[in-house]
Design a protein around this motif. Structure first.
Motif: not given
Ligand SMILES: [Zn+2]
Length: 198
Positions: A40, A94-95, A91, A38
């Motif tokens: 992030d 995760c948004g 992860h 990701c």
């Molecule tokens: Zn994420």
């Protein structure tokens, strides 16, 4: 909060402090594996694995969603850099998956008017997680289902599947800084145990 000026200034320090590995990696790259993860800002693979320049070939997108450019990058790593392992790294918290999970809980349908590329990504994650009721309440379960969908997509790529590259699935815990291998439902059981102890 750190400023843009400070970030750019740090590059000077990086270039001065890492002359040996910069000179060495300038000649060639020999990555141990390709990492799909990701975007992030809390999960940069090079930092998590204390990797040096040239050691990891990374592909990062929102939610770790693999698109054609991602597949092309993997094909390049496998065909031209002789990479034999693809590490698919999710992860916790995760948004992007959280967003898709919220659509699933509240709207019961993926973003309908795909107004943006982000909507496309959320819609794809939604489809990856909608098939299991546990994903309504268990974010880690949804995160792993989304990871598994990426593995399937990678496996369907003819160049990658022909190569017999190994595909590993790991989850990074943003609270502990540790990664753990995802093996079927082990992580979910661990989480349930923790919940029972509360
Ligand atoms: Zn994420």
């Amino acid at each position: 909060m750190i400023r843009m000026y400070d970030i750019l200034k740090r590059n000077e320090n990086f270039a001065n402090s890492n002359k040996e590995q910069i000179t060495k990696s300038a000649k060639s790259q020999n990555p141990v594996c390709a990492v799909v993860s990701c975007s992030d800002s809390r999960v940069p693979p090079e930092l998590l694995f204390e990797a040096k320049l040239g050691e990891l070939f990374t592909i990062r997108t929102a939610g770790g969603i693999i698109d054609n450019a991602g597949l092309a990058s993997l094909e390049y790593a496998i065909e031209y850099l002789n990479v034999k392992t693809v590490l698919v790294l999710g992860h916790t918290n995760c948004g992007a998956v959280t967003h898709a999970q919220e659509e699933l809980i509240h709207k019961h349908q993926p973003p309908s008017h795909e107004k943006s590329h982000l909507d496309d990504v959320i819609s794809e994650i939604y489809k990856n997680i909608e098939g299991n009721k546990q994903n309504l309440t268990d974010l880690n379960h949804a995160i792993i289902d989304n990871l598994k969908a990426q593995v399937n997509k990678i496996n369907e790529d003819p160049v990658i599947s022909r190569s017999n590259a190994e595909i590993l699935l790991y989850l990074y815990n943003i609270e502990t800084g540790k990664v753990s291998q995802v093996k079927k439902d082990i992580e979910f059981n661990v989480r349930k145990k923790k919940l029972k102890n509360l």
